[in-house]
Design a protein around this motif. Structure first.
Motif, PDB file in Angstrom:
ATOM      1  N   GLU A   1       7.994   4.520  -7.723  1.00 16.42           N
ATOM      2  CA  GLU A   1       8.199   5.046  -6.690  1.00 16.42           C
ATOM      3  C   GLU A   1       9.284   4.536  -5.797  1.00 16.42           C
ATOM      4  O   GLU A   1       9.429   3.299  -5.753  1.00 16.42           O
ATOM      5  N   PRO A   2      10.026   5.423  -4.762  1.00 19.12           N
ATOM      6  CA  PRO A   2      11.089   4.617  -3.926  1.00 19.12           C
ATOM      7  C   PRO A   2      10.024   3.699  -3.004  1.00 19.12           C
ATOM      8  O   PRO A   2       9.072   4.027  -2.585  1.00 19.12           O
ATOM      9  N   GLY A   3      10.621   2.536  -2.625  1.00 18.79           N
ATOM     10  CA  GLY A   3       9.976   1.609  -1.834  1.00 18.79           C
ATOM     11  C   GLY A   3       9.338   0.676  -2.716  1.00 18.79           C
ATOM     12  O   GLY A   3       8.794  -0.065  -2.231  1.00 18.79           O
TER      13      GLY A   3
ATOM     14  N   SER B   1       8.622   7.347   2.446  1.00 15.56           N
ATOM     15  CA  SER B   1       9.672   6.738   1.348  1.00 15.56           C
ATOM     16  C   SER B   1       8.950   7.277  -0.194  1.00 15.56           C
ATOM     17  O   SER B   1       9.834   7.707  -0.859  1.00 15.56           O
ATOM     18  N   SER B   2       7.827   7.246  -0.221  1.00 19.51           N
ATOM     19  CA  SER B   2       7.200   7.547  -1.446  1.00 19.51           C
ATOM     20  C   SER B   2       6.557   9.171  -1.391  1.00 19.51           C
ATOM     21  O   SER B   2       5.893   9.424  -0.363  1.00 19.51           O
ATOM     22  N   ARG B   3       7.003   9.862  -2.301  1.00 17.57           N
ATOM     23  CA  ARG B   3       6.557  11.227  -2.262  1.00 17.57           C
ATOM     24  C   ARG B   3       5.330  11.410  -3.203  1.00 17.57           C
ATOM     25  O   ARG B   3       4.488  12.445  -2.812  1.00 17.57           O
TER      26      ARG B   3
ATOM     27  N   THR C   1       4.474   3.884   0.729  1.00 17.35           N
ATOM     28  CA  THR C   1       5.090   3.673   1.991  1.00 17.35           C
ATOM     29  C   THR C   1       5.260   5.270   2.669  1.00 17.35           C
ATOM     30  O   THR C   1       6.238   6.118   1.928  1.00 17.35           O
TER      31      THR C   1
ATOM     32  N   ARG D   1       2.781   1.046   5.235  1.00 17.17           N
ATOM     33  CA  ARG D   1       2.457   0.511   3.649  1.00 17.17           C
ATOM     34  C   ARG D   1       1.000   0.642   3.466  1.00 17.17           C
ATOM     35  O   ARG D   1       0.200  -0.049   4.066  1.00 17.17           O
TER      36      ARG D   1
ATOM     37  N   ARG E   1       3.840   7.566   8.774  1.00 16.83           N
ATOM     38  CA  ARG E   1       5.435   7.457   8.392  1.00 16.83           C
ATOM     39  C   ARG E   1       5.681   5.779   8.773  1.00 16.83           C
ATOM     40  O   ARG E   1       5.193   5.149   9.673  1.00 16.83           O
ATOM     41  N   ASP E   2       6.247   5.178   7.493  1.00 17.85           N
ATOM     42  CA  ASP E   2       6.561   3.761   7.617  1.00 17.85           C
ATOM     43  C   ASP E   2       5.281   3.090   7.518  1.00 17.85           C
ATOM     44  O   ASP E   2       5.670   1.749   7.296  1.00 17.85           O
TER      45      ASP E   2
END
Length: 513
Positions: A400-402, A78-80, A75, A57, A54-55
């Motif tokens: 993607e998110p992030g 944040s990214s699925r 990340t 990169r 988690r968290d």
């Protein structure tokens, strides 16, 4: 201390007309220190779950023989999903691709009759009904797709039956158009072996051993056997033989099965059986389906033999295969120059096809090659797309998110840094973040580039870092852009680099509407 992980799906790239589940490549996930977190096989229309810290990169990058893959940064938490797609070439690469010539010529289908002799089949047997850029090999035994033209020597390519193929222009004049499967798990593995991509080859091969549902396709079965032969893995090759060889004693892969049998017999020291297998190879017409089979035979024929009978048959087989080896071209499927499939010649005659070849033309274009088929006796058909990548894949997709390229009002237009090597961009992004030079670095979808959100007070630090890369020889030059402005950075002096960078950012800011 335990590490909290987050789930992410590695999604395979879109490959039109690829059957779901076909192995089309492989990918791996690296953390910020370039340590391996996961490796996965890429299967058409499917995704594979992995866990990353988690968290953290992470870089997701991969390989495919059908298209060049865009690297992604994700990340944990944040990214699925990491959706792999075709990589859009940078301007320098695109300029080189635009220099590629178009191609015209003819394609013709050969099949074996009841006497195992090669004869020309009707052009309509290549029809697919799924597009004008794809040809088919019909069911019913071995087939050869022959491509020629007025300025090139005809090239014969052995192909598995009941499969789809495209024609791919190359820069080599002697075989300017290659025959390639639209998507085939066996071809994917064979290409990895041919190119020395052992990591990706191992991932692809392991799927065959782990999932019995993928077995039975001739090319994939053979590719796994040849991978064991290439490694010299006698135990694995014997296991393959016990489980698989009975499926292919006749048909497209029959010659290849004999090649594997000969390889096993020599390593077991079974000279009498080896002589029998060599005699059967002498009596067959044609060559192995996979070019790897020709390589294995060439290596075996160069080895000392155990008795006079084996030596005699080895020499006879060497005489029969000599023309094929002399006329062979670099390819995963056996390809050789020949006017007639039974008469391979390194310098075969140029000119028209033997019977009724089907004309084609591939038009010149950097990203979207087009091929136009003309059925004999009919008007030209409408142009069709000649590419393995859909238009949707080539268009920028939502990030993607992030991964979004943010541009708040209190910072300048993002600085775009381009380089053709994804690993260089990954190292650069890690340096920018780890040294606190930038707080937001993103891979640009469908480009060989990263975007850096750059506050005014960080320009000197970024210039110093880029100059350091050049001094260390990690890169020779970097292409920079901001807004509508572009510069090439090829100086190792930090002061000069800062001047170039400041001028670029100022010009880019003025170019904004």
């Amino acid at each position: 201390m335990s590490i909290t992980t987050a789930h992410i799906d590695i999604v395979s790239p879109v490959l039109p007309d690829a059957p779901k589940g076909t192995l089309i490549g492989a990918a791996e996930v690296l953390d910020h220190g370039n340590r391996l977190l996961a490796r996965v096989a890429l299967r058409a229309g499917m995704s594979t779950p992995v866990d990353i810290p988690r968290d953290e990169r992470c870089l997701v990058h991969g390989w495919s023989p059908y298209l060049s893959l865009q690297s992604l940064m994700v990340t944990g938490g944040s990214s699925r999903r990491a959706v792999l797609s075709a990589r859009r070439a940078n301007p320098g690469t695109a300029a080189r691709e635009q220099q590629r010539r178009g191609a015209s010529g003819w394609v013709q289908l050969w099949g074996q009759d009841t006497d195992s002799r090669w004869t020309v089949r009707d052009p309509t047997d290549m029809a697919t009904g799924v597009g004008t850029s794809i040809v088919a090999s019909p069911p019913g035994g071995p087939a050869i797709l022959q491509v020629g033209g007025s300025r090139r020597r005809p090239v014969c390519t052995l192909v598995p039956e009941h499969s789809l193929f495209t024609l791919q222009p190359t820069d080599r004049p002697q075989d300017q158009v290659n025959v390639r499967p639209v998507a085939d798990s066996g071809f994917t593995l064979l290409e990895a072996l041919r190119l020395g991509e052992w990591t990706w080859a191992g991932l692809t091969e392991q799927v065959w051993w782990d999932d019995p549902g993928v077995r039975g396709a001739p090319l994939f079965d053979l590719a796994v056997a040849y991978a064991a032969c290439r490694r010299g893995d006698l135990e694995q090759a014997e296991r393959w033989w016990q489980e698989t060889h009975n499926r292919h004693t006749t048909g497209t892969a029959a010659v290849d099965v004999l090649v594997v049998d000969a390889w096993l017999a020599r390593r077991r020291g079974e000279w009498r059986h080896l002589a029998t297998v060599l005699e059967r190879l002498i009596d067959t017409r044609g060559a192995p389906l996979a070019a790897e089979g020709l390589d294995v035979l060439a290596a075996e024929l160069a080895r000392p033999t155990g008795d006079s009978l084996t030596r005699e048959r080895t020499e006879a087989l060497r005489r029969r295969l000599g023309p094929y080896l002399g006329a062979a071209l670099p390819s995963s499927l056996t390809s050789f120059t020949a006017v007639h499939p039974e008469e391979p010649k390194a310098r075969s005659a140029k000119g028209a096809g033997v019977d009724r070849p089907l004309p084609f033309r591939v038009d010149e274009d950097a990203h979207d090659l087009r091929i136009q088929w003309r059925a004999l006796g009919r008007a030209p058909s409408a142009p069709g797309k000649y590419d393995l990548v859909s238009e949707a894949v080539l268009q920028p997709r939502s990030a993607e998110p992030g991964m979004l390229i943010a541009s708040p009002d209190d910072v300048r237009q993002p600085l775009i840094i381009e380089d053709a090597a994804p690993i260089v961009l990954w190292r650069l992004s890690r340096m920018l973040l780890d040294e606190g030079v930038a707080t937001t670095v993103s891979f640009v979808p469908n480009r060989d580039a990263i975007a850096v959100v750059l506050p005014e007070d960080r320009v000197r630090h970024v210039a110093d870092l880029l100059a350091r890369l050049l001094r260390k020889g990690i890169v020779e030059r970097l292409n920079l852009s901001s807004g509508g402005a572009r510069r090439e950075l090829n100086v190792a002096d930090a002061t000069e680099a800062m001047q170039i960078l400041r001028a670029l950012l100022q010009e880019g800011h003025r170019s904004l509407p």
